[in-house]
Design a protein around this motif. Sequence first.
Motif, short mmCIF file in Angstrom:
data_model
loop_
_atom_site.label_atom_id
_atom_site.label_comp_id
_atom_site.label_asym_id
_atom_site.label_seq_id
_atom_site.Cartn_x
_atom_site.Cartn_y
_atom_site.Cartn_z
N ARG A 49 0.83 -1.21 0.00
CA ARG A 49 0.00 0.00 0.00
C ARG A 49 0.87 1.26 0.00
O ARG A 49 0.66 2.19 -0.78
CB ARG A 49 -0.93 0.03 1.21
N TYR A 50 1.87 1.29 0.85
CA TYR A 50 2.76 2.46 0.90
C TYR A 50 3.60 2.59 -0.36
O TYR A 50 3.89 3.69 -0.80
CB TYR A 50 3.63 2.40 2.16
N LEU A 51 3.98 1.46 -0.93
CA LEU A 51 4.72 1.50 -2.19
C LEU A 51 3.86 2.10 -3.30
O LEU A 51 4.32 2.96 -4.06
CB LEU A 51 5.19 0.10 -2.58
N LEU A 52 2.61 1.67 -3.39
CA LEU A 52 1.71 2.20 -4.42
C LEU A 52 1.50 3.70 -4.24
O LEU A 52 1.51 4.46 -5.22
CB LEU A 52 0.37 1.46 -4.39
N LEU A 90 -2.78 5.96 -15.23
CA LEU A 90 -1.97 5.09 -14.38
C LEU A 90 -2.18 5.39 -12.90
O LEU A 90 -2.30 4.48 -12.07
CB LEU A 90 -0.50 5.22 -14.75
N ILE A 91 -2.27 6.66 -12.55
CA ILE A 91 -2.52 7.05 -11.16
C ILE A 91 -3.87 6.53 -10.69
O ILE A 91 -3.99 5.97 -9.60
CB ILE A 91 -2.42 8.59 -11.01
N ALA A 92 -4.89 6.68 -11.53
CA ALA A 92 -6.22 6.19 -11.17
C ALA A 92 -6.21 4.68 -10.97
O ALA A 92 -6.78 4.16 -10.00
CB ALA A 92 -7.23 6.58 -12.24
N VAL A 93 -5.53 3.95 -11.85
CA VAL A 93 -5.45 2.50 -11.74
C VAL A 93 -4.75 2.09 -10.45
O VAL A 93 -5.21 1.21 -9.72
CB VAL A 93 -4.74 1.89 -12.97
N LEU A 94 -3.63 2.74 -10.15
CA LEU A 94 -2.88 2.39 -8.94
C LEU A 94 -3.67 2.69 -7.66
O LEU A 94 -3.65 1.90 -6.71
CB LEU A 94 -1.54 3.12 -8.92
N ILE A 95 -4.36 3.81 -7.65
CA ILE A 95 -5.17 4.14 -6.47
C ILE A 95 -6.32 3.15 -6.31
O ILE A 95 -6.58 2.66 -5.20
CB ILE A 95 -5.70 5.59 -6.55
#
Length: 115
Positions: A49-52, A90-95
């Motif tokens: 979670r912190y890595l993402l 990419l940000i939306a996918v990772l979140i």
Amino acid sequence: MVVAMSAAGEWLDPQLAPVLVCVIALAVMGTTVLFVAGLVAYTRRRTLRYLLITVVLGLLVVRSVTGFGTVLGLVPMTVHHLVEHGFDFLIAVLILYAVYRSGSASDAPAAEFDD
């Protein structure tokens, strides 16, 4: 400032160029501070979670730097759009992945995710 106005061409109003440069400079500084804070948090927790979150904050820094480079005429508008809108996705996918992996407090996978 002259570089920003002449390189930007028609898309940037010369009167608004200083405001835009200030806003983007603040965005670069702010996202960089957040990225460093995320990096520190990740080194302490060492969870996915912190890595993402740290990766997302790093992508926000790159987005801001790309915008700054575009205003200064260093990054072509096509590259600007590819980087910024690609990173938006990419940000939306990772979140969403981080949220999906978190689950609820009663789910067993959430405990595994944070440990």
